[in-house]
Motif scaffolding. Structure first.
Motif, mmCIF file in Angstrom:
data_model
loop_
_atom_site.group_PDB
_atom_site.id
_atom_site.type_symbol
_atom_site.label_atom_id
_atom_site.label_comp_id
_atom_site.label_asym_id
_atom_site.label_seq_id
_atom_site.Cartn_x
_atom_site.Cartn_y
_atom_site.Cartn_z
ATOM 1 N N TYR A 54 -50.868 109.841 99.721
ATOM 2 C CA TYR A 54 -50.780 111.233 99.234
ATOM 3 C C TYR A 54 -49.365 111.768 99.429
ATOM 4 O O TYR A 54 -48.733 112.291 98.505
ATOM 5 N N GLU A 55 -48.851 111.612 100.651
ATOM 6 C CA GLU A 55 -47.528 112.170 100.948
ATOM 7 C C GLU A 55 -46.437 111.381 100.248
ATOM 8 O O GLU A 55 -45.408 111.940 99.871
ATOM 9 N N PHE A 56 -46.680 110.080 100.066
ATOM 10 C CA PHE A 56 -45.716 109.248 99.333
ATOM 11 C C PHE A 56 -45.515 109.793 97.926
ATOM 12 O O PHE A 56 -44.386 109.999 97.478
ATOM 13 N N VAL A 57 -46.630 110.049 97.252
ATOM 14 C CA VAL A 57 -46.537 110.558 95.874
ATOM 15 C C VAL A 57 -45.973 111.981 95.862
ATOM 16 O O VAL A 57 -45.135 112.305 95.026
ATOM 17 N N ALA A 58 -46.416 112.803 96.820
ATOM 18 C CA ALA A 58 -45.919 114.180 96.863
ATOM 19 C C ALA A 58 -44.407 114.203 97.074
ATOM 20 O O ALA A 58 -43.681 114.937 96.393
ATOM 21 N N LEU A 118 -52.174 108.328 88.255
ATOM 22 C CA LEU A 118 -51.480 107.189 87.643
ATOM 23 C C LEU A 118 -51.129 106.150 88.703
ATOM 24 O O LEU A 118 -51.410 104.953 88.544
ATOM 25 N N PHE A 119 -50.520 106.624 89.779
ATOM 26 C CA PHE A 119 -50.074 105.712 90.837
ATOM 27 C C PHE A 119 -51.250 104.941 91.432
ATOM 28 O O PHE A 119 -51.220 103.713 91.540
ATOM 29 N N ILE A 120 -52.302 105.686 91.784
ATOM 30 C CA ILE A 120 -53.459 105.049 92.422
ATOM 31 C C ILE A 120 -54.149 104.085 91.453
ATOM 32 O O ILE A 120 -54.529 102.974 91.821
ATOM 33 N N PHE A 121 -54.273 104.500 90.205
ATOM 34 C CA PHE A 121 -54.945 103.636 89.218
ATOM 35 C C PHE A 121 -54.177 102.331 89.045
ATOM 36 O O PHE A 121 -54.761 101.236 89.099
ATOM 37 N N VAL A 122 -52.867 102.428 88.859
ATOM 38 C CA VAL A 122 -52.057 101.213 88.653
ATOM 39 C C VAL A 122 -52.043 100.379 89.929
ATOM 40 O O VAL A 122 -52.211 99.153 89.881
ATOM 41 N N LEU A 123 -51.890 101.048 91.079
ATOM 42 C CA LEU A 123 -51.824 100.321 92.350
ATOM 43 C C LEU A 123 -53.112 99.542 92.613
ATOM 44 O O LEU A 123 -53.082 98.341 92.895
ATOM 45 N N PHE A 124 -54.247 100.220 92.467
ATOM 46 C CA PHE A 124 -55.525 99.547 92.721
ATOM 47 C C PHE A 124 -55.788 98.466 91.681
ATOM 48 O O PHE A 124 -56.318 97.406 92.011
ATOM 49 N N SER A 125 -55.418 98.713 90.424
ATOM 50 C CA SER A 125 -55.607 97.679 89.393
ATOM 51 C C SER A 125 -54.794 96.444 89.741
ATOM 52 O O SER A 125 -55.286 95.314 89.657
ATOM 53 N N ASN A 126 -53.523 96.663 90.147
ATOM 54 C CA ASN A 126 -52.656 95.537 90.477
ATOM 55 C C ASN A 126 -53.191 94.756 91.670
ATOM 56 O O ASN A 126 -53.231 93.527 91.658
#
Lengths: 180, 248
Positions: free
Chosen positions: B64-68, B89-97
């Motif tokens: 959370y704080e990373f993205v913020a 976006l970040f979480i979706f791509v990260l978890f997909s990867n």
């Protein structure tokens, strides 16, 4: 004739392994459809549930730490004030004890001085009295000595010359000798 | 042992809507798993009553704080309005990867249709925000501060570079995932080929095995890095939409 037939077979009836899978456009609608559903779902969850939850937890911890630090600072100030009050009380007590000490010492010294002065005066009086006694004794003794010398002189003259010497004459003679 | 086979999409539950094939596929399944895992992880791991966070909560808070922080440094404070979007976006791509790296699973982001759709959403957001905020003044984005004669050259370049953004954004992620997974599959094929050859060659099959371990570690890094790059580029594009070229 067989070669073109084979080509049409692969293009019209795609089977596993034919072509580059990510570029198979017939899968695109399905991919985008499910992507939209799942992405929007995740967006709503993160936006409405997870985001506020995590942000709230972080904010709460920050508040808690800040308030704890504030409380600690207040306690420190309190402790400082108490320590300062103790110091002033201690200094006041010390000053009072010093003052009492000084007063006592002064009173004792005064008493000693008074006693000393009284004793000295008494000793002085006794000494003066003794001196007077001594002086009286001395003048008395002196009188006796003159009388004895007068008598002795009268008798010596009587023995030597046979003349009677009046006591007045003897006394004058003694006075002449002793007075010189 | 076709290394491209892992990118095949096969239907699990056939479904057609309006003449389009929108079957529930192995990819749809993975997307559902990604979203479910991310949602559950970021929701259940966090408790407000916990002063000292658990490990899972630490990770959730860290992301959370990373993205913020990423948004704030790249797009300024008013970029934080887009936090839910960039975070998703970040979480979706990260978890997909990451989930795609599990052997036997499917990498959602290795499909150009997915990455391009995500990139298109980013660019559309940038366009909408840009025009809503600056009106036609948003077109100044294509006009850098330069002499008029140079502008004849620079404006087309700026326009082309803007138009290629969705392509570069999507192809970067797609190609990275595709290449990494293909490489893993190729080396795995070597292990099987050598192992089956018998004799000295069987013993030698240990070499590509170690390579797979090394590439796997690299892919873990790439998985995170590409999610980060996707998110930070989104922030940079949003920053331009919010503040044009001049400042933060």
């Amino acid at each position: 004739m067989q070669q073109p037939a084979h080509t049409t077979a692969t293009t019209h009836a795609p089977h596993k392994g034919a072509g580059f899978p990510p570029f198979k456009t017939e899968t695109f609608p399905g991919q985008i459809f499910w992507l939209a559903i799942t992405f929007v779902f995740l967006f709503v969850v993160l936006w409405r549930v997870a985001g506020p939850r995590i942000g709230g937890a972080i904010a709460m911890r920050k508040d808690k730490i800040a308030s704890d630090l504030g409380a600690a600072e207040a306690h420190r100030k309190e402790a400082d004030a108490a320590s300062a009050a103790y110091d002033t009380a201690l200094a006041a007590a010390r000053a009072r004890s010093r003052a009492m000490d000084d007063e006592n010492r002064k009173r004792i010294n005064d008493e000693i001085e008074r006693a000393k002065a009284k004793a000295e005066a008494e000793a002085h009086d006794a000494m003066a009295k003794a001196d007077a006694g001594i002086a009286a004794s001395r003048s008395e003794a002196k009188g006796h000595v003159l009388q004895a010398a007068q008598d002795a002189a009268a008798q010596i003259v009587a023995r030597l010359t046979g003349d009677k010497v009046s006591p007045e004459e003897a006394a004058a003679a003694v006075r002449a000798v002793a007075g010189s | 042992m076709n290394p491209m086979e892992q990118f095949e999409i096969h239907p699990i539950v056939p479904l057609h809507i309006g003449g389009y094939d929108v079957s529930f596929t192995n990819q749809s399944l993975l997307m559902c798993i990604v979203v479910a895992a991310a949602s559950l992880f970021l929701t259940l791991s966090v408790s407000k009553n916990r002063l000292v966070p658990s490990r899972a909560q630490s990770m959730a808070e860290m992301s959370y704080e990373f993205v913020a922080n990423m948004i704030q440094s790249a797009a300024g404070h008013d970029g934080l309005k887009f936090f839910p979007f960039v975070f998703t976006l970040f979480i979706f791509v990260l978890f997909s990867n990451f989930l795609g790296l599990i052997p036997g699973s499917f990498t959602v982001t290795s499909q150009i249709a997915v990455t391009f759709s995500l990139a298109a959403v980013v660019i559309l957001t940038v366009l909408i925000v840009g025009f809503a905020r600056h009106g036609l003044g948003f077109l100044k984005l294509f006009v850098p501060k330069a002499p008029i004669l140079l502008l004849l050259l620079l404006v087309p370049i700026e326009i082309i570079s803007f138009l290629t953004r969705p392509i570069s954004l999507s192809v970067r992620l797609f190609a990275n995932m595709l290449a990494g997974h293909t490489m893993l599959q190729v080396f795995a094929g070597f292990v099987i080929l050598l192992g089956g050859a018998g004799g000295v060659l069987s013993v030698l099959s240990i070499a590509p095995m170690f390579l797979i371990v090394a590439i796997m570690l690299l892919e873990l890094l790439v998985a995170f890095l590409q999610a980060y790059v996707f998110a930070i580029l989104t922030c940079i594009y949003l920053n331009e939409a919010l503040h044009l070229h001049d400042h933060h």
